[in-house]
Write a protein that holds these residues in place. Structure first.
Motif, PDB file in Angstrom:
ATOM      1  N   UNK A  51       5.403  -1.668   6.964  1.00 40.70           N
ATOM      2  CA  UNK A  51       6.478  -0.894   6.335  1.00 40.70           C
ATOM      3  C   UNK A  51       6.050  -0.301   4.985  1.00 40.70           C
ATOM      4  N   UNK A  52       4.829   0.214   4.939  1.00 37.50           N
ATOM      5  CA  UNK A  52       4.308   0.797   3.692  1.00 37.50           C
ATOM      6  C   UNK A  52       5.065   2.084   3.359  1.00 37.50           C
ATOM      7  N   UNK A  67     -11.070  -2.143   2.644  1.00 34.56           N
ATOM      8  CA  UNK A  67     -10.932  -3.499   3.199  1.00 34.56           C
ATOM      9  C   UNK A  67     -11.463  -4.536   2.212  1.00 34.56           C
ATOM     10  N   UNK A  68     -12.426  -4.107   1.365  1.00 34.22           N
ATOM     11  CA  UNK A  68     -13.015  -5.052   0.407  1.00 34.22           C
ATOM     12  C   UNK A  68     -12.230  -5.116  -0.891  1.00 34.22           C
ATOM     13  N   UNK A  69     -11.170  -4.331  -1.009  1.00 38.30           N
ATOM     14  CA  UNK A  69     -10.402  -4.286  -2.256  1.00 38.30           C
ATOM     15  C   UNK A  69      -9.086  -5.035  -2.061  1.00 38.30           C
ATOM     16  N   UNK A  70      -9.023  -6.266  -2.537  1.00 33.12           N
ATOM     17  CA  UNK A  70      -7.828  -7.067  -2.247  1.00 33.12           C
ATOM     18  C   UNK A  70      -6.709  -6.836  -3.244  1.00 33.12           C
ATOM     19  N   UNK A  71      -6.275  -5.598  -3.399  1.00 33.72           N
ATOM     20  CA  UNK A  71      -5.156  -5.325  -4.301  1.00 33.72           C
ATOM     21  C   UNK A  71      -4.401  -4.136  -3.741  1.00 33.72           C
ATOM     22  N   UNK A  72      -3.480  -3.631  -4.533  1.00 32.84           N
ATOM     23  CA  UNK A  72      -2.713  -2.469  -4.089  1.00 32.84           C
ATOM     24  C   UNK A  72      -3.657  -1.337  -3.683  1.00 32.84           C
ATOM     25  N   UNK A  73      -3.457  -0.810  -2.509  1.00 33.72           N
ATOM     26  CA  UNK A  73      -4.252   0.347  -2.092  1.00 33.72           C
ATOM     27  C   UNK A  73      -3.431   1.617  -2.251  1.00 33.72           C
ATOM     28  N   UNK A  95       0.836  -1.208   0.000  1.00 37.35           N
ATOM     29  CA  UNK A  95       0.000   0.000   0.000  1.00 37.35           C
ATOM     30  C   UNK A  95       0.867   1.253   0.000  1.00 37.35           C
ATOM     31  N   UNK A  96       0.323   2.292  -0.625  1.00 33.84           N
ATOM     32  CA  UNK A  96       1.004   3.593  -0.600  1.00 33.84           C
ATOM     33  C   UNK A  96       0.085   4.596   0.081  1.00 33.84           C
ATOM     34  N   UNK A  97       0.634   5.287   1.049  1.00 32.02           N
ATOM     35  CA  UNK A  97      -0.154   6.278   1.770  1.00 32.02           C
ATOM     36  C   UNK A  97       0.292   7.683   1.364  1.00 32.02           C
ATOM     37  N   UNK A  98      -0.689   8.474   0.934  1.00 35.23           N
ATOM     38  CA  UNK A  98      -0.429   9.887   0.637  1.00 35.23           C
ATOM     39  C   UNK A  98      -0.945  10.680   1.824  1.00 35.23           C
ATOM     40  N   UNK A 149      -3.046   4.817  11.167  1.00 34.96           N
ATOM     41  CA  UNK A 149      -3.243   3.429  11.607  1.00 34.96           C
ATOM     42  C   UNK A 149      -1.900   2.701  11.701  1.00 34.96           C
ATOM     43  N   UNK A 150      -1.694   2.014  12.805  1.00 32.46           N
ATOM     44  CA  UNK A 150      -0.369   1.406  13.037  1.00 32.46           C
ATOM     45  C   UNK A 150      -0.002   0.389  11.969  1.00 32.46           C
ATOM     46  N   UNK A 151      -1.016  -0.186  11.316  1.00 30.92           N
ATOM     47  CA  UNK A 151      -0.689  -1.235  10.341  1.00 30.92           C
ATOM     48  C   UNK A 151       0.154  -0.685   9.179  1.00 30.92           C
ATOM     49  N   UNK A 152       0.035   0.628   8.883  1.00 31.50           N
ATOM     50  CA  UNK A 152       0.893   1.192   7.827  1.00 31.50           C
ATOM     51  C   UNK A 152       2.370   1.062   8.215  1.00 31.50           C
ATOM     52  N   UNK A 153       2.651   1.280   9.497  1.00 34.20           N
ATOM     53  CA  UNK A 153       4.048   1.166   9.957  1.00 34.20           C
ATOM     54  C   UNK A 153       4.433  -0.312  10.087  1.00 34.20           C
ATOM     55  N   UNK A 154       3.512  -1.121  10.648  1.00 30.93           N
ATOM     56  CA  UNK A 154       3.816  -2.554  10.821  1.00 30.93           C
ATOM     57  C   UNK A 154       4.163  -3.207   9.482  1.00 30.93           C
TER      58      UNK A 154
END
Ligand code: PPS
Length: 275
Positions: A107-108, A82-88, A22-25, A100-105
């Motif tokens: 390593x996005x 959550x319903x999109x099972x591909x690159x976010x 995933x990529x976060x902007x 959300x901590x999952x971005x760090x967990x």
């Protein structure tokens, strides 16, 4: 009731489960999120204009904190993702501590955009007129007072840009400036994508202010008027650096400079901004 909804919403965002690719902007509002979203979307679509120009930008790059009333089930983008099972590709205005901590967990990769605070205040004061989820901005004087006091959505511009600046040392984080956004190849390189010079020029052209302004998909035109009143202003309003000079009075500018100096003291984060 409002507070309970806020807590529930925060909880919903916090449990968002990111994927490693995933990529976060991440930006404070009005720093160039939509522009960067379009650039990134085009890079991922190998510069294919047709694939990028039809879908609303907030569908191409969902906004973590947004509920889209045009969508079923309240339109929560967290649920949509959550319903999109591909690159976010995900957009957020949350400050770095509330991501959300999952971005760090996972390593996005994260791209942050910063923009000088005078243009941000100017852009925001106009946006608050058209975007009905915000209170009326009142006069420029009152809006500037509220902005510098952090009494605006997402609170303090200073904390937001500085905290992420510090974070760039330890994370996979590209820190960009609005004024340098045309460096498409630098963005592509960070994403691990090869973009030839000709392709980069094509992306720069398609994502220019003039081109994006013509495209309703980039202008939030599909949102209902009770959310955004496009009869007042276009979303893509001016798109330049330095527009604040037409809006700040001399005394306001002096006060703003003083506050700016106090806030950035001790930080090596530097904005090329006329004072
Ligand atoms: S939001 O609502 O927080 O997501 O807004 P955001 O997209 O971050 O910022 C909106 C401002 O960015 C300008 N913009 C652009 N400038 C130059 N070129 C391009 N392509 C572009 N796209 C968006 C937009 O016009 C807003 O700035 P102002 O100063 O109000 O014009």
């Amino acid at each position: 009731m409002k507070e309970e909804a806020g807590v529930a919403f925060q909880a919903q965002v916090q449990v968002f489960q990111a994927w490693p690719n995933d990529l976060l902007i991440c930006t404070f509002p009005k720093l160039g999120t939509t522009w960067l979203s379009e650039i990134v979307d085009m890079i991922y679509h190998d510069g294919n204009v047709e694939k990028c120009k039809w879908n609303a930008v907030f569908n191409q790059v969902p906004f973590l904190e947004m509920n889209d009333p045009n969508m079923p089930n309240g339109g929560s983008h967290v649920i949509l993702l959550a319903k999109t099972p591909s690159l976010h590709l995900v957009k957020t205005h949350l400050p770095v501590q509330l991501l959300p901590v999952s971005f760090w967990d996972q390593d996005c990769k994260v791209i942050y955009v910063a923009r000088n605070p005078k243009d941000v205040a100017t852009s925001s004061s106009y946006f608050y007129q058209m975007a009905k989820m915000h209170p009326d901005p009142s006069t420029m004087e009152e809006f500037l007072q509220n902005s510098t006091a952090g009494k605006v959505a997402y609170r303090s511009w200073y904390a937001h840009v500085k905290d992420c600046w510090e974070k760039r040392q330890e994370k996979r984080l590209l820190y960009l400036f609005y004024e340098d956004m045309k460096h498409v190849r630098k963005i592509a390189q960070f994403l691990g994508k090869e973009v030839a010079e000709g392709m980069a020029a094509k992306i720069v052209h398609h994502t220019s202010f003039q081109e994006m302004r013509k495209n309703p998909a980039d202008n939030y035109k599909t949102l209902p008027s009770w959310m955004m009143d496009h009869s007042l202003l276009p979303f893509l309003r001016k798109g330049i650096a330095g527009d604040w000079k037409k809006h700040f009075m001399v005394t306001q500018n002096k006060r703003f400079n003083k506050h700016y100096e106090e806030q950035v003291e001790g930080s090596d984060l530097c904005f090329h901004m006329e004072i």
